[in-house]
Motif scaffolding. Sequence first.
Motif, PDB file in Angstrom:
ATOM      1  N   GLU B  56     -85.082  -8.025  10.537  1.00  0.00           N
ATOM      2  CA  GLU B  56     -86.185  -8.330  11.457  1.00  0.00           C
ATOM      3  C   GLU B  56     -86.411  -9.837  11.610  1.00  0.00           C
ATOM      4  OE1 GLU B  56     -86.343  -6.781   8.585  1.00  0.00           O
ATOM      5  OE2 GLU B  56     -88.186  -7.172   7.456  1.00  0.00           O
ATOM      6  N   SER B  57     -85.751 -10.624  10.786  1.00  0.00           N
ATOM      7  CA  SER B  57     -85.873 -12.082  10.878  1.00  0.00           C
ATOM      8  C   SER B  57     -84.810 -12.699   9.979  1.00  0.00           C
ATOM      9  CB  SER B  57     -87.257 -12.549  10.402  1.00  0.00           C
ATOM     10  OG  SER B  57     -87.387 -12.324   9.006  1.00  0.00           O
ATOM     11  N   GLU B  58     -84.610 -13.982  10.133  1.00  0.00           N
ATOM     12  CA  GLU B  58     -83.682 -14.666   9.222  1.00  0.00           C
ATOM     13  C   GLU B  58     -84.250 -14.689   7.807  1.00  0.00           C
ATOM     14  OE1 GLU B  58     -84.577 -15.920  12.177  1.00  0.00           O
ATOM     15  OE2 GLU B  58     -82.771 -16.512  13.286  1.00  0.00           O
ATOM     16  N   VAL B  59     -85.573 -14.715   7.695  1.00  0.00           N
ATOM     17  CA  VAL B  59     -86.199 -14.700   6.371  1.00  0.00           C
ATOM     18  C   VAL B  59     -85.856 -13.387   5.663  1.00  0.00           C
ATOM     19  CG1 VAL B  59     -88.391 -14.737   5.118  1.00  0.00           C
ATOM     20  CG2 VAL B  59     -88.072 -16.221   7.097  1.00  0.00           C
ATOM     21  N   ALA B  60     -85.992 -12.287   6.380  1.00  0.00           N
ATOM     22  CA  ALA B  60     -85.642 -10.988   5.789  1.00  0.00           C
ATOM     23  C   ALA B  60     -84.149 -10.943   5.488  1.00  0.00           C
ATOM     24  CB  ALA B  60     -86.042  -9.859   6.729  1.00  0.00           C
ATOM     25  N   ALA B  61     -83.328 -11.450   6.429  1.00  0.00           N
ATOM     26  CA  ALA B  61     -81.871 -11.379   6.248  1.00  0.00           C
ATOM     27  C   ALA B  61     -81.435 -12.080   4.961  1.00  0.00           C
ATOM     28  CB  ALA B  61     -81.162 -12.002   7.455  1.00  0.00           C
ATOM     29  N   ILE B  62     -81.949 -13.280   4.712  1.00  0.00           N
ATOM     30  CA  ILE B  62     -81.493 -14.020   3.531  1.00  0.00           C
ATOM     31  C   ILE B  62     -81.988 -13.335   2.257  1.00  0.00           C
ATOM     32  CG2 ILE B  62     -83.414 -15.689   3.349  1.00  0.00           C
ATOM     33  CD1 ILE B  62     -79.677 -16.469   2.790  1.00  0.00           C
ATOM     34  N   ASN B  63     -83.117 -12.645   2.332  1.00  0.00           N
ATOM     35  CA  ASN B  63     -83.604 -11.941   1.144  1.00  0.00           C
ATOM     36  C   ASN B  63     -82.881 -10.616   0.916  1.00  0.00           C
ATOM     37  OD1 ASN B  63     -85.814 -13.534  -0.263  1.00  0.00           O
ATOM     38  ND2 ASN B  63     -86.292 -13.798   1.901  1.00  0.00           N
ATOM     39  N   MET B  64     -82.385 -10.015   1.998  1.00  0.00           N
ATOM     40  CA  MET B  64     -81.478  -8.870   1.833  1.00  0.00           C
ATOM     41  C   MET B  64     -80.198  -9.353   1.151  1.00  0.00           C
ATOM     42  SD  MET B  64     -81.992  -7.006   5.495  1.00  0.00           S
ATOM     43  CE  MET B  64     -83.603  -6.364   5.990  1.00  0.00           C
ATOM     44  N   ILE B  65     -79.727 -10.526   1.573  1.00  0.00           N
ATOM     45  CA  ILE B  65     -78.551 -11.140   0.938  1.00  0.00           C
ATOM     46  C   ILE B  65     -78.833 -11.375  -0.546  1.00  0.00           C
ATOM     47  CG2 ILE B  65     -77.235 -13.318   0.808  1.00  0.00           C
ATOM     48  CD1 ILE B  65     -76.284 -11.709   3.143  1.00  0.00           C
ATOM     49  N   TYR B  66     -80.006 -11.909  -0.835  1.00  0.00           N
ATOM     50  CA  TYR B  66     -80.382 -12.202  -2.230  1.00  0.00           C
ATOM     51  C   TYR B  66     -80.330 -10.925  -3.082  1.00  0.00           C
ATOM     52  CZ  TYR B  66     -83.569 -13.594  -6.076  1.00  0.00           C
ATOM     53  OH  TYR B  66     -84.144 -13.847  -7.296  1.00  0.00           O
ATOM     54  N   GLY B  67     -80.947  -9.859  -2.573  1.00  0.00           N
ATOM     55  CA  GLY B  67     -80.938  -8.585  -3.314  1.00  0.00           C
ATOM     56  C   GLY B  67     -79.528  -8.051  -3.478  1.00  0.00           C
ATOM     57  N   ALA B  68     -78.785  -8.009  -2.374  1.00  0.00           N
ATOM     58  CA  ALA B  68     -77.446  -7.408  -2.399  1.00  0.00           C
ATOM     59  C   ALA B  68     -76.463  -8.275  -3.189  1.00  0.00           C
ATOM     60  CB  ALA B  68     -76.945  -7.191  -0.975  1.00  0.00           C
ATOM     61  N   ALA B  69     -76.589  -9.596  -3.087  1.00  0.00           N
ATOM     62  CA  ALA B  69     -75.702 -10.487  -3.847  1.00  0.00           C
ATOM     63  C   ALA B  69     -75.901 -10.273  -5.347  1.00  0.00           C
ATOM     64  CB  ALA B  69     -75.958 -11.947  -3.477  1.00  0.00           C
ATOM     65  N   GLY B  70     -77.116  -9.938  -5.734  1.00  0.00           N
ATOM     66  CA  GLY B  70     -77.411  -9.684  -7.141  1.00  0.00           C
ATOM     67  C   GLY B  70     -76.689  -8.476  -7.709  1.00  0.00           C
ATOM     68  N   THR B  71     -76.194  -7.600  -6.840  1.00  0.00           N
ATOM     69  CA  THR B  71     -75.445  -6.433  -7.317  1.00  0.00           C
ATOM     70  C   THR B  71     -73.969  -6.769  -7.495  1.00  0.00           C
ATOM     71  OG1 THR B  71     -74.835  -5.575  -5.135  1.00  0.00           O
ATOM     72  CG2 THR B  71     -77.012  -4.949  -5.981  1.00  0.00           C
ATOM     73  N   GLY B  72     -73.597  -8.028  -7.197  1.00  0.00           N
ATOM     74  CA  GLY B  72     -72.206  -8.439  -7.386  1.00  0.00           C
ATOM     75  C   GLY B  72     -71.300  -8.091  -6.221  1.00  0.00           C
ATOM     76  N   LYS B  73     -71.888  -7.650  -5.113  1.00  0.00           N
ATOM     77  CA  LYS B  73     -71.078  -7.311  -3.931  1.00  0.00           C
ATOM     78  C   LYS B  73     -70.778  -8.581  -3.131  1.00  0.00           C
ATOM     79  CE  LYS B  73     -71.436  -2.747  -4.389  1.00  0.00           C
ATOM     80  NZ  LYS B  73     -70.284  -1.863  -4.594  1.00  0.00           N
ATOM     81  N   LYS B  74     -69.750  -8.471  -2.273  1.00  0.00           N
ATOM     82  CA  LYS B  74     -69.415  -9.583  -1.366  1.00  0.00           C
ATOM     83  C   LYS B  74     -70.305  -9.474  -0.151  1.00  0.00           C
ATOM     84  CE  LYS B  74     -64.468 -10.399  -1.982  1.00  0.00           C
ATOM     85  NZ  LYS B  74     -63.151 -10.107  -1.416  1.00  0.00           N
ATOM     86  N   VAL B  75     -71.268 -10.379  -0.034  1.00  0.00           N
ATOM     87  CA  VAL B  75     -72.214 -10.280   1.068  1.00  0.00           C
ATOM     88  C   VAL B  75     -72.272 -11.584   1.855  1.00  0.00           C
ATOM     89  CG1 VAL B  75     -73.599  -8.526  -0.081  1.00  0.00           C
ATOM     90  CG2 VAL B  75     -74.168 -10.927  -0.410  1.00  0.00           C
ATOM     91  N   MET B  76     -72.591 -11.458   3.130  1.00  0.00           N
ATOM     92  CA  MET B  76     -72.652 -12.661   3.970  1.00  0.00           C
ATOM     93  C   MET B  76     -73.708 -12.540   5.055  1.00  0.00           C
ATOM     94  SD  MET B  76     -69.338 -12.390   6.504  1.00  0.00           S
ATOM     95  CE  MET B  76     -69.803 -13.778   7.519  1.00  0.00           C
ATOM     96  N   THR B  77     -74.117 -13.692   5.552  1.00  0.00           N
ATOM     97  CA  THR B  77     -74.966 -13.754   6.724  1.00  0.00           C
ATOM     98  C   THR B  77     -74.473 -14.902   7.585  1.00  0.00           C
ATOM     99  OG1 THR B  77     -77.231 -13.851   7.567  1.00  0.00           O
ATOM    100  CG2 THR B  77     -76.723 -15.300   5.726  1.00  0.00           C
ATOM    101  N   SER B  78     -74.898 -14.887   8.831  1.00  0.00           N
ATOM    102  CA  SER B  78     -74.606 -16.025   9.702  1.00  0.00           C
ATOM    103  C   SER B  78     -75.820 -16.271  10.571  1.00  0.00           C
ATOM    104  CB  SER B  78     -73.378 -15.746  10.573  1.00  0.00           C
ATOM    105  OG  SER B  78     -73.638 -14.682  11.460  1.00  0.00           O
ATOM    106  N   SER B  79     -75.946 -17.501  11.024  1.00  0.00           N
ATOM    107  CA  SER B  79     -77.059 -17.849  11.886  1.00  0.00           C
ATOM    108  C   SER B  79     -76.737 -19.186  12.545  1.00  0.00           C
ATOM    109  CB  SER B  79     -78.357 -17.933  11.069  1.00  0.00           C
ATOM    110  OG  SER B  79     -79.465 -18.097  11.936  1.00  0.00           O
TER     111      SER B  79
END
Lengths: 272, 356
Positions: B56-79
């Motif tokens: 819903e926003s870049e703020v949400a996107a980077i925090n989804m990245i933060y949560g998912a990155a913490g699981t050790g998965k390969k995650v990315m965003t772009s903007s």
Amino acid sequence: MNEKTMTEEQYFSEVIAEENICVNENLVFEKPETLLDTPMHYCPGCGHGVAHRLIAEVIDELGIQDKTIGVAPVGCSVFMYNYMNIDMTEAPHGRASAAATGIKRVLPDKYVFSYQGDGDLAAIGTGETIHTCNRGENILIVFINNGIYGMTGGQMAPTTLVGMKSTTTPFGRDIAIMGNPLKITDLIAQLPGVYYATRCAVNTPVNVRKAKKAILNGFKYQELKKGLSFVEIVSNCPSNWKMTPVESNKWMEENMLAYYPLGDLKVPAKEN
Amino acid sequence: MKELKLMKGNEALAEAAILAGCDAYFGYPITPQSEVLEYLAQDALERTGMVVLQAESEVAAINMIYGAAGTGKKVMTSSSSPGISLMQEGISYIACAELPCLLVNVVRGGPGLGTIQPSQGDYFQAVKGGGHGDYKLIVLAPSTVQEMVDHVKLGFDLAFKWRNPVMILTDGALGQMMEKVELPVQLSRTTEEPDWATVGKPKTRERNFITSLHIEADKMQEINLHLQKKYREIENQEIRFDKFECDDAEIILVAFGLVARICQKAAQLARQKGIKVGVFRPITLFPYPSNELNKLADKVKGMLTVEMNAGQMVEDVRLSVNGKIPVEFLGRMGGVVPTPEEILHKLEEKFVGEMV
């Protein structure tokens, strides 16, 4: 030797000795395995400790300690990961549900919950809260509403009652200036993505049991992949309300619960 | 025979993410990079099971990245620039918590809402911090669509090697232009769980928790010292750069990304006029190839830094050269791209008189 003929000393050493009393069949209360021994930093009388314990009890009872990931907020419960014996992430202020979304999306078979206060969830994080609920993320959100900012020292929260004093509303919350207290649980209960929304409290034994049932429901619905469960726990803040714990519970019942009545706001339709 | 495809920069980058075995992408539309999310939304899930979610926003996107990155998965965003500004708090948390992830900034002209035309105005933000506190991103600066592809896998590899967020700093022109690319083979998504990941605590280990909160000053200083030590080690091991006709050069053009290619053309024009010009292109903007530039400074008369901004990387060039030779600057802003001719003109104006 007959118990009646024993001296008091003999009675204590032989009949009610520690090894005779501390046996499994006499166990009525113990620390959940999901709770660590770390002394909590919460103020005397605060509801956070009880709410933490309820989550820990539910995780133990469901046997999902190894499959659960929690997300702590910024606020009084920021150190939740020091108390819970599960994997946890501490999210930026307001973003716990976004972090929980990220975790759940990549680990859809794990149990994910966020634990957030009123400032975190209903002020700075309102956008994330609404959209996480609207997407129907298959997670549990536990929302602690005590109508004040605890960690920063008693400033007005979105849920601060009208007329309620805080350090930033020293003359009481004025609707003309600060608007009305936000009933965010009522709001999100309207969203189709939300499967279950309820409001509880942890101020009496009965309410504690009901709150535990609500948390249990939240985890069970997650198991069934039903969508988002939202459990609000109306709580107290003796320190920042400037009351004793007993006074704060009384004030909470008379004022908070009048504006935030306990009960279900959305329950699953009966499935036949 | 190598299979070559004609692809737009943003789409090639998105394709490279699928091929690299990326587990999840969280993003929000913004010009000039929306094609990344659009491309992934087509069939990434079908092809590899990759999660693609419009936040819903870049703020949400980077925090989804933060949560998912913490699981050790390969995650990315772009903007793009304004969106990357919104992400800065989250990026600071991710850097402090030492989570690997790939961030892509397809830079547009600023400040403010600015323009959707290409720019390099986010160099400071990417290289010097951007968010609060002392932290560093590993910053890669592609100059071709092929490098937009290659830097995805490289970015993930560096992110996991160093447990550090990596940023690909590109621009709106590279994102939008089409070039031929050679795509790598499809890598499978990893099933490995790093020992620090929050994936659910088995009985056999202590709980994992991800935090950037350390209330005690001594502890927070310790975390900082650890991070700084890591950044110094990254500086020792990960510097990447490219040189074009620097061996006999008397003047060096220094530029990153797309501008380095324009500088190559300018260097060719200069050599046709008998002026020996080379081009030095940092590929990693952090860690910065300071030593290489310093060594080059012993052999040349001057350097001209060319950027699509008001003069950002030029500060690092001057620090690297440390006063040995003059370092001049040519910058265009607001989406204007410098031409080879104006670079040549600036170069002659600043250096040719002295050389005669």
